[in-house]
Structures are given as C-alpha cells and as structure tokens.
Enzyme design. Structure first.
Site, short mmCIF file in Angstrom:
data_model
loop_
_atom_site.label_atom_id
_atom_site.label_comp_id
_atom_site.label_asym_id
_atom_site.label_seq_id
_atom_site.Cartn_x
_atom_site.Cartn_y
_atom_site.Cartn_z
NE ARG A 124 -3.42 2.73 0.46
CZ ARG A 124 -2.98 3.75 -0.11
NH1 ARG A 124 -1.71 3.90 -0.76
NH2 ARG A 124 -3.51 4.79 -0.07
CG ASP A 163 2.70 -11.27 -2.28
OD1 ASP A 163 3.00 -10.83 -3.69
OD2 ASP A 163 1.60 -11.30 -2.35
NE ARG A 189 -8.13 1.51 1.31
CZ ARG A 189 -8.64 2.88 1.27
NH1 ARG A 189 -9.27 3.04 0.42
NH2 ARG A 189 -7.61 3.50 1.86
CB THR A 233 -16.94 -4.73 -0.15
OG1 THR A 233 -17.59 -3.23 -0.62
CG2 THR A 233 -16.79 -5.33 -1.43
CB SER A 268 -14.97 -1.59 -9.69
OG SER A 268 -14.50 -2.20 -8.39
CE1 TYR A 270 -11.60 -3.94 -3.00
CE2 TYR A 270 -13.71 -2.78 -3.41
CZ TYR A 270 -12.73 -3.49 -2.40
OH TYR A 270 -13.24 -3.59 -1.13
CG HIS A 271 -16.75 -3.34 -5.82
ND1 HIS A 271 -16.69 -2.09 -6.54
CD2 HIS A 271 -17.16 -3.06 -4.64
CE1 HIS A 271 -16.74 -1.18 -5.67
NE2 HIS A 271 -17.24 -1.68 -4.49
CE LYS A 274 -12.42 -6.74 -0.58
NZ LYS A 274 -11.75 -7.39 0.61
CD GLU A 417 -21.56 5.57 -8.57
OE1 GLU A 417 -21.56 4.36 -7.78
OE2 GLU A 417 -21.29 6.80 -8.45
#
Length: 482
Positions: A124, A163, A189, A233, A268, A270-271, A274, A417
């Site tokens: 990060r 990692d 994230r 999330t 996305s 990212y989502h 998840k 969105e």
C-alpha cells in the site's frame, strides 16, 4: 505479475541496529530486529510486474525495543478458557495490518490481550509512491509503529513482511505463528485503482483472489480449526431494487422455496474480486469444513481510535485523493482547504457507512463469536445509510459553524453506477452480537474538520479531482505526470 519484492531479506539495516537470528517453528530462519535509532522511511524500489517470482527469502519477525518497566498483568479478553494452568491468549494473525483498517484493528486486538501478528507486504505504501499520493497524516514506518506500541503498552506485535500470494512465505508464517484466527484485510481495496488500466485490473484480481485462495489452503493444511474473518464489501451487492439481506435470501420460485446466496452485482474489477473471494470461501467451507465470517463492510470514515490516539507514531493513515479516499474523509479535506465538495453526478448514490471505531469492534465480535466448522457466515458491517448529497449537506453545515465557506459542485461521474436508486440493507447480526455503534454526529464531523484544517498544508489539491474513468480504462499503463 504482482509479487512484491520481498523485504524479508532486503532491509537495509544500519550499523546501529542489532540483528538476532533464531530458529522458528517451521524450521526457516526468523530474524528479530531491534534498533537504537529511528528507522528510515520504508522504501520499496518496484513492484515486479513481469511475472517473475523473486528468489525465496526468509521470514522476518520484527520485535520491539525493551521497555523499562514490567507492565501489570491484566485480565485477558482474548484468552482461551483452560481447565488447568494459566489461560493462553488467542493468537490472531492480521493480514494487511499496516493498512487503514488493519492497523487500527491490530492495535485494538493487542490492547484486548490477544496475541497479534501482522502480515503485510507493505505494498500500500508503494501505491502512494507510484501514483504520487500521500496520506494527509504523516505515518511512521511499520517498524517504528510496533516499537512505539511496545514502549507504551509492553505488548508485542509480531511482524511478518512478505506477499501472501507467495504460498511458501504464507505457509512458513502459519507454521511459525499458529493462529487461532486470521483477520484478512490484505487486499487491494480501491475500486478506482482497479480501473486505472489493464495492469492494475489484473493486479487487483490476482492479488486479491490468489491471496485469499492461499489463505484458505494454509488454513486447510496447517490450522484446520482456525477461524477466517474476511473483510468483504457491501459493494458486492450493488444497488438492487429490493432489500439487501445479510448474505442469503429466501425465495419461492415455481412453488418451491430455498435459501440461496444473495445475488451479486459488482461494479468494478475490485468489487468483482471480492465476489470471487466470497464464492471461494463459501465453497471451501462446504468442501473442507473451514469456519469463516465474511464482513461485508460499508464505507469507513474517521481516523482516531483509542489506541491510535496514544502517540503520534501510532497515527493512522488518512486518504483524501480520488483513488483511495472515501467520500466523507474526502469532503472534510476539501472543505478544510476551500475546495468545493465534489459530488459525482446527481449525488443520490446511497451506501452504508461506519466509523473506524466500529470496524475494530465488529472484527473483535466476530473473533470472540466464531463460526462453526463448515459454516460460512455473512455479516453486513455498517451502522448508517447516507446518500452522497446528505454527506455534503452535513459537512457544509458543520463547516459553516467553524467559519468555513463550503461550496458543493456536481462533477461528471467517473463511475458506471445508478445515481438515484432504492437502497435498504439489513445490518442486525453484529448488533445482536453486541456492537455499540458510533453514529455520525456534528461533534465527530467537527473533529474531522479540525483535524483536516490542522494538516491542510499537506494537502495536494491536484489529487482531489477524480482522474480514473470506468469507461476510458485502457491497455496502456497509466502514469502520473510529475
């Protein structure tokens, strides 16, 4: 792609540091690092993007400077009840413990007398270097943070730098620490980060999905009774035109009824990662008997917890940029520097929100009340719902009381969105376990705004406006002009 150049043997240790070597339980060498001088700012030269795995390196355990006084024995909140002999503290591995939620959680659990180990690649911090970003707050190196915690509390937090996509590293870490519970924050994230370009989309899915798969295999092979507490999330659900249940929905179709996983509508890369995680975890609970709790978290705001307030070196990061900054935190910084609040599109986007103090509460409750073997629990982790326009109004109202001239502008929405929609998500399970929410108040907003004013000289206004477009993502790597 996406293996961090391991710092477990590339730390530049100055002559004033002492490096002690000891044999860990797994047979690999573990190093204990102590120093009499301030550790310089962590530096990582590069992310290995070409798919070459770095040479296998040793695990590091960084312990802290000794304290002058013995701390008094306290009741152990995180202890396993034992019929004979003293209670042993429950061992919790916090993956991603150097991040925004992970750092606050690691300190909170340590204060509650859990034995804590942080596992982190420190990637990060590399993202900030790559994109020219910085936390509003000055944040100390992870080594200095842990040393300071030890000096203030007498409590050790073990540190494993590496990692989790490297299964050999992760397996050594599991064998050495032997966790009773794993709290998994260790994922990329940010939805905007995953939409910058092809390489970051691939990194996000590889890092998140493979990392979680490795954690699942490590639990199966080395700690089969370990409880996985995974940060999910609320974005997995999307914005359906029906109420959002906690993980599962009971439906009747053609005269037959069943309870099924709630439909997912990720928005996305990212989502989507998840969603893949949730499916993989659910499958391994069924197939291998893993016990897991998926915390579908809303948008987190705030900075301070009881533990991070103890010393400036324990201060958490505070992101306000268009890539990693969350809505309320961004608005507070924008108001402090006189920049109009940037509402995307119509501003009717409604989400669940929670104070970071409630994040650490929720994790502790999940650990203290573990899932059963083979059970995949889903908790919706938020305390209130707000539309973006509502947040802008609240910040404006409190800002005016502080003498700030707060304006709001609508900017073209970089995301794909719904900007006006129905949203009603259930969130009762954590309340039933004992969550005592910190609801958004004028006093909290006043505190956040004053904090942003205090550090406004650190704000880079060029980072405020959104620059990542969902529709314009391309193959060519995107860089930031100096």
């Amino acid at each position: 792609m996406a293996h961090l150049l391991s710092t477990s043997c590339s730390l530049d240790i100055s002559s004033s540091c002492k490096l002690h070597c000891k044999q860990s339980n797994s047979g690999c060498k573990a190093f204990s690092l102590s120093s009499t001088s301030q550790t310089s700012k962590f530096q990582i030269e590069r992310l290995v993007l070409k798919g070459r795995r770095p040479q296998r390196l040793h695990t590091i355990q960084a312990t802290t400077l000794p304290v002058n006084q013995q701390t008094k024995t306290q009741p152990i909140s995180g202890s396993n009840e034992m019929s004979t002999g003293p209670a042993e503290p429950k061992r919790v591995m916090v993956i991603g413990g150097d991040g925004y939620c992970g750092w606050a959680t690691a300190l909170h659990l340590s204060k509650k007398n859990y034995e804590v180990a942080i596992v982190d690649s420190l990637v990060r911090r590399l993202f900030d270097h790559q994109l020219g970003l910085d936390s509003l707050t000055p944040i100390s190196s992870i080594h200095n943070r842990i040393r300071r915690w030890k000096s203030l509390t007498g409590k050790n937090i073990q540190l494993y730098i590496g990692d989790i996509c490297d299964f050999e590293f992760l397996s050594e870490t599991f064998s050495s620490f032997e966790p009773n519970a794993v709290v998994h924050f260790g994922e990329q994230r940010s939805a905007p980060y995953s939409m910058i370009d092809r390489s970051r989309a691939v990194f996000t899915q590889h890092n998140n999905v493979i990392g979680t798969l490795n954690v699942l295999f490590a639990i199966k092979e080395f700690r089969e009774d370990c409880h996985l507490v995974k940060l999910g999330t609320m974005g997995e659900y999307g914005t359906p035109n029906i109420d959002i249940e906690e993980g599962y929905i009971t439906i009747t179709h053609n005269g037959r009824t069943d309870t099924l996983p709630y439909p997912k509508q990720a928005s996305s890369f990212y989502h989507l990662s998840k969603v893949h995680d949730s499916n993989n975890i659910a499958f391994t609970c069924k197939a291998w008997g893993i016990r897991a709790t998926d915390l579908n978290q809303g948008v987190v705001y705030g900075l301070r917890t009881d533990e991070t307030e103890m010393h400036e070196e324990l201060c958490n990061r505070f992101d306000y940029d268009g890539v990693f900054g969350t809505a309320l935190n961004r608005f507070c910084v924008q108001a402090a520097v006189g920049h109009p609040l940037t509402v995307y599109g119509k501003g009717g986007q409604t989400r669940g929100y929670l104070d970071i103090r409630d994040t650490v509460q929720c994790v502790e409750l999940a650990i203290a009340n573990p899932a059963q073997r083979g059970e995949f629990r889903v908790f919706n982790q938020f305390t209130e719902q707000f539309a973006v326009n509502e947040l802008a109004f609240l910040v404006t109202k409190v800002g005016e009381k502080l003498g700030l001239d707060v304006q709001t502008i609508s900017v073209p929405n970089p995301r794909v969105e719904a900007e006006e929609h129905y949203y009603n998500a259930k969130h009762t399970k954590l309340i039933e376990l004992g969550l005592q929410p910190h609801l958004l108040s004028d006093a909290l907003l006043d505190s956040l705004l004053n904090f942003a004013i205090k550090f406004k000289d650190r704000v880079d206004v060029k980072q405020i406006m959104p620059t990542v477009s969902w529709k314009k993502i391309g193959v060519k790597p995107k860089t930031v002009a100096a």
